[in-house]
Design a protein around this motif. Sequence first.
Motif, PDB file in Angstrom:
ATOM      1  N   MET A   1       0.846  -1.168   0.000  1.00 26.65           N
ATOM      2  CA  MET A   1       0.000   0.000   0.000  1.00 26.65           C
ATOM      3  C   MET A   1       0.891   1.229   0.000  1.00 26.65           C
ATOM      4  O   MET A   1       2.051   1.169   0.360  1.00 26.65           O
ATOM      5  CB  MET A   1      -0.929  -0.003   1.204  1.00 26.65           C
ATOM      6  N   ALA A   2       0.358   2.327  -0.407  1.00 26.69           N
ATOM      7  CA  ALA A   2       1.059   3.605  -0.340  1.00 26.69           C
ATOM      8  C   ALA A   2       0.240   4.519   0.572  1.00 26.69           C
ATOM      9  O   ALA A   2      -0.988   4.531   0.517  1.00 26.69           O
ATOM     10  CB  ALA A   2       1.177   4.221  -1.723  1.00 26.69           C
ATOM     11  N   VAL A   3       0.918   5.263   1.426  1.00 27.40           N
ATOM     12  CA  VAL A   3       0.253   6.142   2.381  1.00 27.40           C
ATOM     13  C   VAL A   3       0.736   7.565   2.147  1.00 27.40           C
ATOM     14  O   VAL A   3       1.907   7.808   1.887  1.00 27.40           O
ATOM     15  CB  VAL A   3       0.585   5.715   3.836  1.00 27.40           C
ATOM     16  N   ALA A   4      -0.185   8.500   2.240  1.00 26.14           N
ATOM     17  CA  ALA A   4       0.154   9.917   2.192  1.00 26.14           C
ATOM     18  C   ALA A   4      -0.332  10.543   3.496  1.00 26.14           C
ATOM     19  O   ALA A   4      -1.432  10.262   3.956  1.00 26.14           O
ATOM     20  CB  ALA A   4      -0.494  10.602   1.002  1.00 26.14           C
ATOM     21  N   ILE A   5       0.498  11.365   4.105  1.00 28.66           N
ATOM     22  CA  ILE A   5       0.165  12.004   5.373  1.00 28.66           C
ATOM     23  C   ILE A   5       0.090  13.504   5.156  1.00 28.66           C
ATOM     24  O   ILE A   5       0.995  14.110   4.585  1.00 28.66           O
ATOM     25  CB  ILE A   5       1.208  11.655   6.454  1.00 28.66           C
ATOM     26  N   LYS A   6      -0.986  14.119   5.644  1.00 31.80           N
ATOM     27  CA  LYS A   6      -1.183  15.560   5.492  1.00 31.80           C
ATOM     28  C   LYS A   6      -0.496  16.281   6.645  1.00 31.80           C
ATOM     29  O   LYS A   6      -0.671  15.947   7.819  1.00 31.80           O
ATOM     30  CB  LYS A   6      -2.673  15.895   5.481  1.00 31.80           C
ATOM     31  N   HIS A   7       0.292  17.289   6.283  1.00 34.47           N
ATOM     32  CA  HIS A   7       0.979  18.094   7.291  1.00 34.47           C
ATOM     33  C   HIS A   7       1.102  19.515   6.757  1.00 34.47           C
ATOM     34  O   HIS A   7       1.664  19.741   5.683  1.00 34.47           O
ATOM     35  CB  HIS A   7       2.363  17.509   7.587  1.00 34.47           C
ATOM     36  N   GLY A   8       0.553  20.459   7.493  1.00 35.29           N
ATOM     37  CA  GLY A   8       0.662  21.862   7.100  1.00 35.29           C
ATOM     38  C   GLY A   8       0.053  22.167   5.739  1.00 35.29           C
ATOM     39  O   GLY A   8       0.596  22.966   4.986  1.00 35.29           O
ATOM     40  N   GLY A   9      -1.027  21.535   5.406  1.00 33.95           N
ATOM     41  CA  GLY A   9      -1.696  21.816   4.134  1.00 33.95           C
ATOM     42  C   GLY A   9      -1.117  21.087   2.936  1.00 33.95           C
ATOM     43  O   GLY A   9      -1.571  21.287   1.818  1.00 33.95           O
ATOM     44  N   PHE A  26      -6.491   0.445   9.947  1.00 31.46           N
ATOM     45  CA  PHE A  26      -6.922   1.833  10.022  1.00 31.46           C
ATOM     46  C   PHE A  26      -6.559   2.484  11.350  1.00 31.46           C
ATOM     47  O   PHE A  26      -6.257   3.682  11.397  1.00 31.46           O
ATOM     48  CB  PHE A  26      -8.408   1.961   9.689  1.00 31.46           C
ATOM     49  N   GLU A  27      -6.508   1.730  12.427  1.00 31.35           N
ATOM     50  CA  GLU A  27      -6.057   2.287  13.706  1.00 31.35           C
ATOM     51  C   GLU A  27      -4.575   2.679  13.605  1.00 31.35           C
ATOM     52  O   GLU A  27      -4.167   3.744  14.066  1.00 31.35           O
ATOM     53  CB  GLU A  27      -6.281   1.288  14.841  1.00 31.35           C
ATOM     54  N   ALA A  33      -1.087   9.686  11.556  1.00 24.14           N
ATOM     55  CA  ALA A  33      -1.529  10.986  11.036  1.00 24.14           C
ATOM     56  C   ALA A  33      -0.967  12.120  11.900  1.00 24.14           C
ATOM     57  O   ALA A  33      -1.048  12.094  13.116  1.00 24.14           O
ATOM     58  CB  ALA A  33      -3.051  11.048  11.005  1.00 24.14           C
ATOM     59  N   ILE A  34      -0.369  13.113  11.255  1.00 21.64           N
ATOM     60  CA  ILE A  34       0.161  14.278  11.960  1.00 21.64           C
ATOM     61  C   ILE A  34      -0.974  15.238  12.302  1.00 21.64           C
ATOM     62  O   ILE A  34      -1.103  15.690  13.427  1.00 21.64           O
ATOM     63  CB  ILE A  34       1.249  14.973  11.118  1.00 21.64           C
ATOM     64  N   ASP A  35      -1.798  15.549  11.320  1.00 21.33           N
ATOM     65  CA  ASP A  35      -3.010  16.333  11.554  1.00 21.33           C
ATOM     66  C   ASP A  35      -4.099  15.321  11.886  1.00 21.33           C
ATOM     67  O   ASP A  35      -4.476  14.525  11.028  1.00 21.33           O
ATOM     68  CB  ASP A  35      -3.411  17.140  10.313  1.00 21.33           C
ATOM     69  N   PRO A  36      -4.614  15.307  13.122  1.00 21.33           N
ATOM     70  CA  PRO A  36      -5.589  14.276  13.517  1.00 21.33           C
ATOM     71  C   PRO A  36      -6.724  14.124  12.500  1.00 21.33           C
ATOM     72  O   PRO A  36      -7.317  15.096  12.058  1.00 21.33           O
ATOM     73  CB  PRO A  36      -6.119  14.789  14.858  1.00 21.33           C
ATOM     74  N   GLY A  37      -6.957  12.863  12.147  1.00 20.76           N
ATOM     75  CA  GLY A  37      -8.053  12.556  11.244  1.00 20.76           C
ATOM     76  C   GLY A  37      -7.720  12.642   9.769  1.00 20.76           C
ATOM     77  O   GLY A  37      -8.563  12.352   8.933  1.00 20.76           O
TER      78      GLY A  37
END
Length: 159
Positions: A1-9, A26-27, A33-37
């Motif tokens: 799988m590939a994951v992308a994490i959102k941080h600072g927009g 999913f847990e 996740a840096i930005d919750p959710g």
Amino acid sequence: MAVAIKHGGHWYVQPPELVGNTSSLFERLRRRAIDPGWFLVGFDFPIGLPEAYARAAGFGSFREALISFGSGVWSAWYNVAGHRDHISLQRPFYPVRLGGTARAHLFNALGVSGASSLLGVCQRAPPIGRLPACCSGGLAAIRLAKVRSRDGGRSSCRD
């Protein structure tokens, strides 16, 4: 799988990785996740299992298969069999590498008559002038599993 994490927009894409235990996937992603959710995950697999395989394995739904794979009697499901003697309903992916292998090894071990039994409904030739109604897994799912991050469900559009 590939994951992308959102941080600072911005989204930061991580290198591909194994899925691991699907029951906690999913847990584990939420904790990263840096930005919750906010997390994005992508999977490169056809959703579905060949109907003959799902029936032989005793799965009644896609969800049931997802919950089962990777644990208990299904703990080796993601591991590609290195030898034809290791192929089973609980370990259906074969071969690790080409050479000295045959599709018949897979078909015999899974108790199917041939490749057509491992095709999803939408991979079969449609009647002339008609297109398949959906695209789901089958033999392609078995081939793609070699990257060991594949899940699947029944080869129907209902679940």
